[in-house]
Design a protein around this motif. Structure first.
Motif, PDB file in Angstrom:
ATOM      1  N   ALA A  61       0.841  -1.213   0.000  1.00  0.00           N
ATOM      2  CA  ALA A  61       0.000   0.000   0.000  1.00  0.00           C
ATOM      3  C   ALA A  61       0.871   1.256   0.000  1.00  0.00           C
ATOM      4  O   ALA A  61       0.598   2.225  -0.710  1.00  0.00           O
ATOM      5  N   LYS A  62       1.931   1.226   0.784  1.00  0.00           N
ATOM      6  CA  LYS A  62       2.823   2.400   0.854  1.00  0.00           C
ATOM      7  C   LYS A  62       3.459   2.652  -0.498  1.00  0.00           C
ATOM      8  O   LYS A  62       3.570   3.793  -0.952  1.00  0.00           O
ATOM      9  N   LYS A  63       3.904   1.586  -1.149  1.00  0.00           N
ATOM     10  CA  LYS A  63       4.545   1.747  -2.464  1.00  0.00           C
ATOM     11  C   LYS A  63       3.528   2.265  -3.489  1.00  0.00           C
ATOM     12  O   LYS A  63       3.839   3.107  -4.327  1.00  0.00           O
ATOM     13  N   PHE A  64       2.308   1.753  -3.388  1.00  0.00           N
ATOM     14  CA  PHE A  64       1.268   2.197  -4.322  1.00  0.00           C
ATOM     15  C   PHE A  64       1.050   3.699  -4.196  1.00  0.00           C
ATOM     16  O   PHE A  64       1.003   4.437  -5.192  1.00  0.00           O
ATOM     17  N   PHE A  65       0.897   4.155  -2.953  1.00  0.00           N
ATOM     18  CA  PHE A  65       0.591   5.572  -2.769  1.00  0.00           C
ATOM     19  C   PHE A  65       1.797   6.465  -3.033  1.00  0.00           C
ATOM     20  O   PHE A  65       1.647   7.627  -3.407  1.00  0.00           O
ATOM     21  N   ALA A  66       2.988   5.908  -2.879  1.00  0.00           N
ATOM     22  CA  ALA A  66       4.178   6.680  -3.256  1.00  0.00           C
ATOM     23  C   ALA A  66       4.142   6.939  -4.762  1.00  0.00           C
ATOM     24  O   ALA A  66       4.421   8.046  -5.241  1.00  0.00           O
ATOM     25  N   GLY A  67       3.757   5.911  -5.525  1.00  0.00           N
ATOM     26  CA  GLY A  67       3.627   6.053  -6.972  1.00  0.00           C
ATOM     27  C   GLY A  67       2.495   7.006  -7.347  1.00  0.00           C
ATOM     28  O   GLY A  67       2.630   7.835  -8.252  1.00  0.00           O
ATOM     29  N   TYR A  68       1.416   6.897  -6.605  1.00  0.00           N
ATOM     30  CA  TYR A  68       0.251   7.769  -6.830  1.00  0.00           C
ATOM     31  C   TYR A  68       0.660   9.240  -6.674  1.00  0.00           C
ATOM     32  O   TYR A  68       0.371  10.076  -7.533  1.00  0.00           O
ATOM     33  N   VAL A  69       1.338   9.528  -5.567  1.00  0.00           N
ATOM     34  CA  VAL A  69       1.742  10.911  -5.277  1.00  0.00           C
ATOM     35  C   VAL A  69       2.711  11.412  -6.347  1.00  0.00           C
ATOM     36  O   VAL A  69       2.600  12.543  -6.837  1.00  0.00           O
ATOM     37  N   LEU A  70       3.649  10.553  -6.730  1.00  0.00           N
ATOM     38  CA  LEU A  70       4.637  10.944  -7.755  1.00  0.00           C
ATOM     39  C   LEU A  70       3.944  11.278  -9.067  1.00  0.00           C
ATOM     40  O   LEU A  70       4.232  12.303  -9.710  1.00  0.00           O
ATOM     41  N   LEU A  71       3.006  10.417  -9.455  1.00  0.00           N
ATOM     42  CA  LEU A  71       2.288  10.603 -10.722  1.00  0.00           C
ATOM     43  C   LEU A  71       1.465  11.889 -10.700  1.00  0.00           C
ATOM     44  O   LEU A  71       1.547  12.716 -11.612  1.00  0.00           O
ATOM     45  N   ILE A  72       0.691  12.071  -9.646  1.00  0.00           N
ATOM     46  CA  ILE A  72      -0.218  13.222  -9.593  1.00  0.00           C
ATOM     47  C   ILE A  72       0.570  14.527  -9.506  1.00  0.00           C
ATOM     48  O   ILE A  72       0.246  15.509 -10.186  1.00  0.00           O
ATOM     49  N   ARG A  73       1.607  14.538  -8.674  1.00  0.00           N
ATOM     50  CA  ARG A  73       2.378  15.769  -8.530  1.00  0.00           C
ATOM     51  C   ARG A  73       3.201  16.057  -9.780  1.00  0.00           C
ATOM     52  O   ARG A  73       3.610  17.191 -10.024  1.00  0.00           O
ATOM     53  N   GLY A  74       3.411  15.020 -10.592  1.00  0.00           N
ATOM     54  CA  GLY A  74       4.194  15.202 -11.812  1.00  0.00           C
ATOM     55  C   GLY A  74       3.393  15.750 -12.977  1.00  0.00           C
ATOM     56  O   GLY A  74       3.964  16.209 -13.965  1.00  0.00           O
ATOM     57  N   LEU A  75       2.079  15.699 -12.852  1.00  0.00           N
ATOM     58  CA  LEU A  75       1.237  16.165 -13.960  1.00  0.00           C
ATOM     59  C   LEU A  75       0.609  17.511 -13.636  1.00  0.00           C
ATOM     60  O   LEU A  75       0.001  17.666 -12.588  1.00  0.00           O
ATOM     61  N   PRO A  76       0.723  18.491 -14.542  1.00  0.00           N
ATOM     62  CA  PRO A  76       0.030  19.766 -14.307  1.00  0.00           C
ATOM     63  C   PRO A  76      -1.470  19.534 -14.181  1.00  0.00           C
ATOM     64  O   PRO A  76      -2.021  18.609 -14.813  1.00  0.00           O
TER      65      PRO A  76
END
Lengths: 240, 244
Positions: A61-76
Protein backbone atom coordinates in the motif's frame (compact mmCIF):
# COMPACT_ATOMS: atom_id res chain seq x y z
CA UNK A 1 -10.32 58.38 -14.66
CA UNK A 2 -10.47 56.45 -11.41
CA UNK A 3 -14.18 57.21 -11.08
CA UNK A 4 -14.70 56.08 -14.66
CA UNK A 5 -12.93 52.82 -14.00
CA UNK A 6 -15.03 52.07 -10.95
CA UNK A 7 -18.16 53.01 -12.85
CA UNK A 8 -17.12 50.76 -15.70
CA UNK A 9 -16.54 47.85 -13.35
CA UNK A 10 -19.91 48.38 -11.72
CA UNK A 11 -21.58 48.57 -15.12
CA UNK A 12 -19.79 45.46 -16.34
CA UNK A 13 -21.06 43.50 -13.35
CA UNK A 14 -24.58 44.75 -13.93
CA UNK A 15 -24.52 44.10 -17.67
CA UNK A 16 -22.96 40.66 -17.47
CA UNK A 17 -24.10 39.38 -14.08
CA UNK A 18 -25.79 36.36 -15.65
CA UNK A 19 -22.37 35.27 -16.89
CA UNK A 20 -20.25 36.36 -13.92
CA UNK A 21 -22.30 35.15 -10.97
CA UNK A 22 -22.77 31.50 -12.03
CA UNK A 23 -19.08 31.37 -12.95
CA UNK A 24 -18.17 32.73 -9.52
CA UNK A 25 -20.49 30.28 -7.81
CA UNK A 26 -19.06 27.33 -9.75
CA UNK A 27 -15.40 28.06 -9.05
CA UNK A 28 -16.07 28.57 -5.34
CA UNK A 29 -17.97 25.28 -5.10
CA UNK A 30 -15.32 23.37 -7.06
CA UNK A 31 -12.45 24.83 -5.03
CA UNK A 32 -14.08 24.37 -1.61
CA UNK A 33 -15.61 20.97 -2.27
CA UNK A 34 -12.44 19.81 -3.98
CA UNK A 35 -10.41 20.93 -0.98
CA UNK A 36 -12.64 19.22 1.58
CA UNK A 37 -12.65 15.94 -0.37
CA UNK A 38 -8.90 16.23 -1.00
CA UNK A 39 -8.38 16.74 2.73
CA UNK A 40 -10.31 13.58 3.57
CA UNK A 41 -8.59 11.52 0.88
CA UNK A 42 -5.20 13.01 1.73
CA UNK A 43 -5.67 12.08 5.40
CA UNK A 44 -6.54 8.49 4.47
CA UNK A 45 -3.49 8.27 2.23
CA UNK A 46 -1.29 9.71 4.97
CA UNK A 47 -2.64 7.13 7.45
CA UNK A 48 -1.41 4.44 5.08
CA UNK A 49 1.95 6.01 4.32
CA UNK A 50 2.71 6.64 8.01
CA UNK A 51 1.49 3.26 9.26
CA UNK A 52 4.30 1.77 11.37
CA UNK A 53 3.23 -1.80 10.46
CA UNK A 54 5.70 -3.50 8.21
CA UNK A 55 3.56 -6.39 6.99
CA UNK A 56 3.28 -7.18 3.27
CA UNK A 57 -0.06 -5.38 2.77
CA UNK A 58 1.19 -2.23 4.41
CA UNK A 59 4.38 -2.29 2.34
CA UNK A 60 2.48 -2.74 -0.93
CA UNK A 61 0.00 0.00 0.00
CA UNK A 62 2.82 2.40 0.85
CA UNK A 63 4.55 1.75 -2.46
CA UNK A 64 1.27 2.20 -4.32
CA UNK A 65 0.59 5.57 -2.77
CA UNK A 66 4.18 6.68 -3.26
CA UNK A 67 3.63 6.05 -6.97
CA UNK A 68 0.25 7.77 -6.83
CA UNK A 69 1.74 10.91 -5.28
CA UNK A 70 4.64 10.94 -7.75
CA UNK A 71 2.29 10.60 -10.72
CA UNK A 72 -0.22 13.22 -9.59
CA UNK A 73 2.38 15.77 -8.53
CA UNK A 74 4.19 15.20 -11.81
CA UNK A 75 1.24 16.17 -13.96
CA UNK A 76 0.03 19.77 -14.31
CA UNK A 77 -3.56 20.21 -13.20
CA UNK A 78 -4.57 21.26 -16.72
CA UNK A 79 -3.21 18.02 -18.16
CA UNK A 80 -5.05 16.00 -15.49
CA UNK A 81 -8.30 17.80 -16.31
CA UNK A 82 -7.88 17.14 -20.04
CA UNK A 83 -6.93 13.50 -19.53
CA UNK A 84 -9.81 12.70 -17.21
CA UNK A 85 -12.47 14.64 -19.12
CA UNK A 86 -11.55 13.74 -22.69
CA UNK A 87 -9.82 10.38 -22.34
CA UNK A 88 -10.16 8.38 -19.13
CA UNK A 89 -13.81 8.83 -18.27
CA UNK A 90 -15.36 8.68 -21.76
CA UNK A 91 -12.93 6.33 -23.55
CA UNK A 92 -11.41 4.12 -20.88
CA UNK A 93 -14.14 3.86 -18.25
CA UNK A 94 -17.00 4.57 -20.64
CA UNK A 95 -18.65 7.22 -18.50
CA UNK A 96 -19.79 10.61 -19.75
CA UNK A 97 -19.71 12.74 -16.62
CA UNK A 98 -20.58 16.42 -16.44
CA UNK A 99 -17.55 18.70 -16.57
CA UNK A 100 -18.44 20.05 -13.12
CA UNK A 101 -18.23 16.57 -11.59
CA UNK A 102 -15.00 15.78 -13.40
CA UNK A 103 -13.52 19.04 -12.12
CA UNK A 104 -14.34 18.16 -8.51
CA UNK A 105 -12.90 14.66 -8.94
CA UNK A 106 -9.67 15.97 -10.48
CA UNK A 107 -9.27 18.69 -7.87
CA UNK A 108 -9.80 16.04 -5.18
CA UNK A 109 -7.19 13.71 -6.64
CA UNK A 110 -4.69 16.48 -7.29
CA UNK A 111 -5.15 18.10 -3.89
CA UNK A 112 -4.98 14.78 -2.04
CA UNK A 113 -1.47 14.12 -3.32
CA UNK A 114 -0.16 17.39 -1.87
CA UNK A 115 -2.19 17.26 1.31
CA UNK A 116 -1.15 13.66 2.03
CA UNK A 117 2.49 14.67 1.81
CA UNK A 118 1.90 17.68 4.05
CA UNK A 119 0.22 15.47 6.65
CA UNK A 120 2.88 12.76 6.30
CA UNK A 121 5.63 15.27 6.96
CA UNK A 122 3.73 16.76 9.89
CA UNK A 123 3.03 13.31 11.40
CA UNK A 124 6.69 12.39 11.14
CA UNK A 125 7.67 15.62 12.85
CA UNK A 126 5.46 14.92 15.87
CA UNK A 127 7.66 13.75 18.74
CA UNK A 128 8.02 9.95 18.68
CA UNK A 129 7.32 9.93 22.41
CA UNK A 130 3.73 10.96 21.75
CA UNK A 131 3.17 7.81 19.73
CA UNK A 132 4.97 5.63 22.28
CA UNK A 133 2.91 7.07 25.13
CA UNK A 134 -0.29 6.27 23.27
CA UNK A 135 0.77 2.71 22.55
CA UNK A 136 2.12 2.19 26.07
CA UNK A 137 -1.29 3.24 27.41
CA UNK A 138 -2.92 0.42 25.46
CA UNK A 139 -4.26 2.44 22.52
CA UNK A 140 -4.15 0.88 19.07
CA UNK A 141 -2.11 2.44 16.24
CA UNK A 142 -5.31 3.91 14.79
CA UNK A 143 -6.52 5.33 18.11
CA UNK A 144 -3.13 6.86 18.77
CA UNK A 145 -3.07 8.44 15.32
CA UNK A 146 -6.65 9.70 15.53
CA UNK A 147 -6.60 11.13 19.04
CA UNK A 148 -3.00 12.18 19.56
CA UNK A 149 -0.85 12.35 16.46
CA UNK A 150 -3.17 13.66 13.74
CA UNK A 151 -4.55 16.57 15.81
CA UNK A 152 -1.00 17.72 16.43
CA UNK A 153 -0.04 17.17 12.80
CA UNK A 154 -3.08 19.13 11.62
CA UNK A 155 -2.31 21.98 13.99
CA UNK A 156 1.18 22.26 12.60
CA UNK A 157 -0.07 22.09 9.01
CA UNK A 158 -2.80 24.75 8.95
CA UNK A 159 -0.65 27.24 7.00
CA UNK A 160 0.15 24.61 4.34
CA UNK A 161 -3.51 23.62 4.12
CA UNK A 162 -4.29 27.28 3.63
CA UNK A 163 -1.78 27.42 0.81
CA UNK A 164 -3.38 24.40 -0.82
CA UNK A 165 -6.88 25.91 -0.56
CA UNK A 166 -5.71 29.19 -2.07
CA UNK A 167 -3.82 27.32 -4.79
CA UNK A 168 -6.91 25.31 -5.68
CA UNK A 169 -8.98 28.47 -5.87
CA UNK A 170 -6.58 30.11 -8.29
CA UNK A 171 -6.27 26.87 -10.25
CA UNK A 172 -9.94 27.21 -11.19
CA UNK A 173 -8.74 29.65 -13.84
CA UNK A 174 -8.00 26.68 -16.13
CA UNK A 175 -11.43 25.04 -15.86
CA UNK A 176 -12.45 26.40 -19.24
CA UNK A 177 -10.21 23.72 -20.78
CA UNK A 178 -12.95 21.26 -19.95
CA UNK A 179 -15.83 23.53 -21.01
CA UNK A 180 -16.61 25.01 -17.60
CA UNK A 181 -17.27 28.73 -17.63
CA UNK A 182 -14.95 29.90 -14.91
CA UNK A 183 -14.46 33.61 -14.19
CA UNK A 184 -11.41 33.83 -16.45
CA UNK A 185 -13.43 32.54 -19.39
CA UNK A 186 -16.26 34.86 -18.33
CA UNK A 187 -13.84 37.80 -18.55
CA UNK A 188 -12.73 36.71 -22.02
CA UNK A 189 -16.33 36.34 -23.17
CA UNK A 190 -17.11 39.85 -21.94
CA UNK A 191 -14.12 41.17 -23.85
CA UNK A 192 -15.34 39.35 -26.98
CA UNK A 193 -18.62 41.20 -26.61
CA UNK A 194 -17.32 44.62 -25.59
CA UNK A 195 -13.88 44.72 -27.26
CA UNK A 196 -12.60 46.37 -24.08
CA UNK A 197 -10.09 44.34 -22.08
CA UNK A 198 -9.12 46.66 -19.22
CA UNK A 199 -12.25 46.52 -17.11
CA UNK A 200 -12.92 42.78 -17.35
CA UNK A 201 -9.32 41.79 -16.61
CA UNK A 202 -9.07 44.24 -13.72
CA UNK A 203 -12.34 42.94 -12.38
CA UNK A 204 -11.04 39.39 -12.76
CA UNK A 205 -7.92 40.18 -10.78
CA UNK A 206 -9.88 41.98 -8.07
CA UNK A 207 -12.33 39.08 -7.82
CA UNK A 208 -9.53 36.59 -7.19
CA UNK A 209 -7.94 38.93 -4.66
CA UNK A 210 -11.19 39.33 -2.79
CA UNK A 211 -11.84 35.57 -2.75
CA UNK A 212 -8.31 34.87 -1.50
CA UNK A 213 -8.67 37.61 1.13
CA UNK A 214 -11.78 35.97 2.56
CA UNK A 215 -10.12 32.55 2.40
CA UNK A 216 -7.17 33.98 4.33
CA UNK A 217 -9.56 35.22 7.01
CA UNK A 218 -11.10 31.75 7.25
CA UNK A 219 -7.64 30.15 7.49
CA UNK A 220 -6.60 32.56 10.24
CA UNK A 221 -9.82 31.75 12.06
CA UNK A 222 -8.91 28.05 11.92
CA UNK A 223 -5.39 28.74 13.09
CA UNK A 224 -6.58 30.62 16.15
CA UNK A 225 -9.82 28.96 17.04
CA UNK A 226 -10.13 25.39 15.89
CA UNK A 227 -6.71 23.81 16.12
CA UNK A 228 -4.83 25.97 18.58
CA UNK A 229 -5.49 25.76 22.27
CA UNK A 230 -6.03 28.73 24.49
CA UNK A 231 -8.67 30.05 22.15
CA UNK A 232 -11.28 32.59 23.10
CA UNK A 233 -14.14 30.14 23.09
CA UNK A 234 -12.34 27.59 25.22
CA UNK A 235 -14.24 26.22 28.14
CA UNK A 236 -13.70 23.32 30.51
CA UNK A 237 -16.69 21.42 29.18
CA UNK A 238 -15.30 21.58 25.68
CA UNK A 239 -12.30 19.48 26.51
CA UNK A 240 -13.44 17.04 29.12
CA UNK B 1 5.73 -11.73 47.08
CA UNK B 2 4.29 -14.55 45.08
CA UNK B 3 3.53 -15.27 41.47
CA UNK B 4 5.50 -13.88 38.56
CA UNK B 5 3.91 -10.80 37.11
CA UNK B 6 6.35 -10.44 34.26
CA UNK B 7 9.21 -12.56 33.02
CA UNK B 8 11.84 -12.00 30.35
CA UNK B 9 13.26 -15.26 28.97
CA UNK B 10 16.35 -15.38 26.79
CA UNK B 11 15.82 -11.77 25.77
CA UNK B 12 18.10 -10.42 23.07
CA UNK B 13 17.78 -7.19 21.13
CA UNK B 14 19.72 -5.90 18.16
CA UNK B 15 19.63 -2.39 16.75
CA UNK B 16 21.06 -3.07 13.31
CA UNK B 17 24.33 -4.89 13.95
CA UNK B 18 24.63 -3.65 17.53
CA UNK B 19 23.71 -6.21 20.19
CA UNK B 20 22.06 -4.19 22.94
CA UNK B 21 20.61 -7.00 25.05
CA UNK B 22 22.25 -10.39 25.22
CA UNK B 23 20.23 -13.36 26.48
CA UNK B 24 18.71 -11.57 29.48
CA UNK B 25 16.54 -13.41 31.97
CA UNK B 26 14.55 -11.42 34.49
CA UNK B 27 11.64 -12.38 36.72
CA UNK B 28 9.48 -9.90 38.57
CA UNK B 29 7.22 -11.22 41.28
CA UNK B 30 4.03 -9.61 42.53
CA UNK B 31 4.78 -6.85 45.00
CA UNK B 32 8.48 -6.81 44.15
CA UNK B 33 10.34 -3.56 43.61
CA UNK B 34 13.28 -3.86 41.27
CA UNK B 35 15.77 -1.14 40.47
CA UNK B 36 17.81 -1.49 37.30
CA UNK B 37 21.09 0.40 37.30
CA UNK B 38 23.97 0.64 34.91
CA UNK B 39 26.03 2.98 32.80
CA UNK B 40 24.55 4.88 29.87
CA UNK B 41 24.24 2.60 26.88
CA UNK B 42 24.32 -0.56 28.99
CA UNK B 43 20.88 -1.64 27.77
CA UNK B 44 18.84 -0.98 30.91
CA UNK B 45 16.23 1.25 29.21
CA UNK B 46 16.02 -1.17 26.29
CA UNK B 47 15.36 -3.98 28.75
CA UNK B 48 12.58 -1.99 30.39
CA UNK B 49 11.05 -1.04 27.03
CA UNK B 50 11.08 -4.69 25.96
CA UNK B 51 8.98 -5.55 29.02
CA UNK B 52 5.96 -3.87 27.41
CA UNK B 53 7.06 -4.42 23.81
CA UNK B 54 7.83 -0.79 23.08
CA UNK B 55 10.94 -2.46 21.72
CA UNK B 56 10.36 -5.77 20.00
CA UNK B 57 12.94 -8.32 21.13
CA UNK B 58 15.03 -9.94 18.42
CA UNK B 59 15.02 -13.18 20.37
CA UNK B 60 13.38 -14.47 23.50
CA UNK B 61 9.98 -13.82 24.97
CA UNK B 62 8.17 -11.71 27.51
CA UNK B 63 5.62 -13.51 29.62
CA UNK B 64 3.05 -11.34 31.33
CA UNK B 65 0.70 -13.06 33.76
CA UNK B 66 1.56 -16.46 32.29
CA UNK B 67 0.86 -15.41 28.71
CA UNK B 68 3.28 -14.34 26.00
CA UNK B 69 3.00 -10.58 25.62
CA UNK B 70 3.29 -10.72 21.84
CA UNK B 71 0.38 -13.11 21.49
CA UNK B 72 -3.24 -12.13 21.77
CA UNK B 73 -4.38 -8.58 22.36
CA UNK B 74 -1.27 -6.65 23.32
CA UNK B 75 -3.24 -3.44 23.80
CA UNK B 76 -5.36 -5.02 26.52
CA UNK B 77 -2.25 -6.33 28.24
CA UNK B 78 -0.52 -2.97 28.02
CA UNK B 79 -3.38 -1.44 29.96
CA UNK B 80 -2.17 -3.49 32.89
CA UNK B 81 1.45 -2.43 32.50
CA UNK B 82 1.87 1.20 33.51
CA UNK B 83 4.78 2.94 31.81
CA UNK B 84 6.32 6.24 32.86
CA UNK B 85 8.76 7.82 30.43
CA UNK B 86 11.87 9.84 31.11
CA UNK B 87 10.50 12.74 29.07
CA UNK B 88 6.95 12.48 30.50
CA UNK B 89 5.38 12.26 27.01
CA UNK B 90 2.15 13.91 28.07
CA UNK B 91 -0.16 14.30 25.08
CA UNK B 92 0.54 17.83 23.91
CA UNK B 93 -2.89 18.40 22.34
CA UNK B 94 -4.98 17.95 25.47
CA UNK B 95 -5.19 19.16 29.04
CA UNK B 96 -4.24 17.19 32.13
CA UNK B 97 -7.57 15.52 32.83
CA UNK B 98 -7.98 14.51 29.20
CA UNK B 99 -4.41 13.16 29.20
CA UNK B 100 -5.25 10.99 32.17
CA UNK B 101 -8.65 9.72 31.09
CA UNK B 102 -8.15 9.29 27.33
CA UNK B 103 -6.91 5.70 27.29
CA UNK B 104 -9.49 4.51 29.85
CA UNK B 105 -12.37 6.03 27.90
CA UNK B 106 -11.08 4.81 24.51
CA UNK B 107 -10.62 1.25 25.75
CA UNK B 108 -13.96 0.98 27.56
CA UNK B 109 -16.64 2.84 25.67
CA UNK B 110 -19.30 1.72 28.14
CA UNK B 111 -17.69 3.50 31.06
CA UNK B 112 -19.39 6.60 32.40
CA UNK B 113 -17.29 9.67 31.67
CA UNK B 114 -18.20 11.30 34.97
CA UNK B 115 -17.08 8.24 36.91
CA UNK B 116 -13.77 8.15 35.07
CA UNK B 117 -13.23 11.87 35.60
CA UNK B 118 -13.98 11.48 39.29
CA UNK B 119 -11.36 8.75 39.61
CA UNK B 120 -8.88 10.94 37.76
CA UNK B 121 -9.58 13.84 40.14
CA UNK B 122 -9.12 11.56 43.15
CA UNK B 123 -5.73 10.44 41.88
CA UNK B 124 -4.72 14.00 41.06
CA UNK B 125 -5.76 15.12 44.53
CA UNK B 126 -3.70 12.35 46.13
CA UNK B 127 -0.67 13.68 44.31
CA UNK B 128 -1.45 17.31 45.09
CA UNK B 129 -2.37 18.25 41.54
CA UNK B 130 -6.11 18.87 41.78
CA UNK B 131 -5.70 22.52 40.83
CA UNK B 132 -3.89 21.48 37.64
CA UNK B 133 -6.71 19.30 36.30
CA UNK B 134 -7.52 21.68 33.46
CA UNK B 135 -4.01 22.95 32.89
CA UNK B 136 -2.14 22.09 29.73
CA UNK B 137 1.19 20.25 29.69
CA UNK B 138 3.04 23.43 28.72
CA UNK B 139 1.79 25.10 31.91
CA UNK B 140 3.34 22.50 34.20
CA UNK B 141 6.77 22.20 35.75
CA UNK B 142 8.80 19.07 35.02
CA UNK B 143 7.95 17.56 38.37
CA UNK B 144 4.24 18.22 37.84
CA UNK B 145 4.38 16.70 34.36
CA UNK B 146 5.98 13.56 35.68
CA UNK B 147 3.43 13.26 38.47
CA UNK B 148 0.65 13.64 35.90
CA UNK B 149 2.35 10.95 33.83
CA UNK B 150 2.33 8.67 36.88
CA UNK B 151 -1.38 9.33 37.45
CA UNK B 152 -2.03 8.59 33.77
CA UNK B 153 -0.28 5.23 34.11
CA UNK B 154 -2.22 4.42 37.30
CA UNK B 155 -5.66 5.09 35.81
CA UNK B 156 -6.08 1.60 34.37
CA UNK B 157 -5.17 -0.08 37.72
CA UNK B 158 -2.00 -1.68 36.37
CA UNK B 159 -0.51 -4.86 37.77
CA UNK B 160 2.99 -3.45 37.41
CA UNK B 161 4.56 -0.04 36.91
CA UNK B 162 7.63 0.48 34.76
CA UNK B 163 9.61 3.70 35.26
CA UNK B 164 12.24 4.63 32.70
CA UNK B 165 14.60 7.06 34.45
CA UNK B 166 11.67 9.09 35.76
CA UNK B 167 13.83 11.86 37.22
CA UNK B 168 16.63 12.14 34.65
CA UNK B 169 14.96 14.97 32.74
CA UNK B 170 14.15 16.95 35.88
CA UNK B 171 15.92 19.86 37.49
CA UNK B 172 17.53 18.68 40.75
CA UNK B 173 15.07 20.57 42.95
CA UNK B 174 12.15 18.77 41.30
CA UNK B 175 13.54 15.27 41.66
CA UNK B 176 12.44 14.76 45.26
CA UNK B 177 8.74 15.41 44.60
CA UNK B 178 8.68 12.63 41.99
CA UNK B 179 10.74 10.17 44.02
CA UNK B 180 8.44 10.74 47.01
CA UNK B 181 5.46 9.82 44.86
CA UNK B 182 7.14 6.63 43.69
CA UNK B 183 8.09 5.71 47.25
CA UNK B 184 4.49 6.24 48.37
CA UNK B 185 3.28 4.09 45.52
CA UNK B 186 5.73 1.38 46.50
CA UNK B 187 4.31 1.37 50.01
CA UNK B 188 0.89 0.43 48.62
CA UNK B 189 2.41 -2.83 47.38
CA UNK B 190 2.62 -1.90 43.71
CA UNK B 191 4.94 -4.11 41.72
CA UNK B 192 7.48 -1.94 39.99
CA UNK B 193 10.61 -1.95 37.91
CA UNK B 194 12.50 1.29 37.82
CA UNK B 195 15.52 2.24 35.75
CA UNK B 196 17.32 4.89 37.70
CA UNK B 197 20.56 6.73 38.23
CA UNK B 198 19.49 7.69 41.77
CA UNK B 199 21.48 5.15 43.79
CA UNK B 200 20.26 6.28 47.20
CA UNK B 201 16.71 6.03 46.00
CA UNK B 202 17.37 2.56 44.58
CA UNK B 203 18.81 1.51 47.91
CA UNK B 204 15.76 2.79 49.84
CA UNK B 205 13.12 1.53 47.44
CA UNK B 206 14.24 -1.75 45.95
CA UNK B 207 13.90 -5.33 47.12
CA UNK B 208 16.37 -6.24 44.43
CA UNK B 209 18.85 -4.23 42.39
CA UNK B 210 19.87 -5.43 38.93
CA UNK B 211 23.12 -4.17 37.44
CA UNK B 212 23.14 -4.24 33.63
CA UNK B 213 26.41 -4.03 31.79
CA UNK B 214 26.92 -4.35 28.02
CA UNK B 215 23.50 -5.87 27.51
CA UNK B 216 23.78 -8.53 30.20
CA UNK B 217 22.68 -8.74 33.80
CA UNK B 218 26.10 -8.70 35.42
CA UNK B 219 24.86 -8.87 38.99
CA UNK B 220 21.60 -8.78 40.93
CA UNK B 221 21.04 -8.85 44.65
CA UNK B 222 19.39 -7.18 47.61
CA UNK B 223 20.52 -3.51 47.66
CA UNK B 224 22.46 -3.94 50.92
CA UNK B 225 24.46 -6.72 49.39
CA UNK B 226 24.86 -5.22 45.94
CA UNK B 227 25.94 -1.79 47.16
CA UNK B 228 27.75 -3.05 50.26
CA UNK B 229 29.56 -6.02 48.78
CA UNK B 230 29.58 -5.86 44.97
CA UNK B 231 31.07 -8.94 43.40
CA UNK B 232 31.78 -8.14 39.75
CA UNK B 233 34.62 -5.80 38.86
CA UNK B 234 32.58 -3.76 36.46
CA UNK B 235 29.99 -3.05 39.19
CA UNK B 236 32.72 -2.03 41.61
CA UNK B 237 34.08 0.37 39.00
CA UNK B 238 30.58 1.74 38.29
CA UNK B 239 29.73 2.26 41.95
CA UNK B 240 33.04 3.94 42.69
CA UNK B 241 32.15 6.56 40.09
CA UNK B 242 28.51 7.14 41.00
CA UNK B 243 28.40 6.83 44.77
CA UNK B 244 29.48 9.66 47.06
Amino acid sequence: MQTNLLQNMRQTIIDHHSLILPALRDIIIIALLGFVLAFILGTLIALVTTNPNQNIFSTIAKKFFAGYVLLIRGLPLTVQLLLWFFVIFPLVIGLRLPAFTVAIIVFTIDGSAYISETIRGAVQSVDKGQFEAGRAAGLTNFQTMRKIILPQAYRNSVPQFGNELIGMTKATSVLSFITITDITLAANLIIARTFEPITPYLLLGITYLVIVYFLTLIIKFFEKVVFVRGRKYNSRKRFV
Amino acid sequence: MGENIIRAKGLSKHFGDALVLDNVNLEVKKGERIAIIGASGSGKSTLLRCLNMLEKPTEGEIIFQNERLDQGDINKKRQKIGFVFQNFNLFANMNVIKNITLATLMQNKSLNKEVVNRKAMELLTKLGLEDKAYAWPDDLSGGQKQRVAIVRALMSDPEIMLFDEPTSALDPELVKEVLDVILELAQTGMTMVIVTHEMKFAKNLADRVVFVDKGKIAEEAHPNELFGNPKCERLKEFLSKVLD
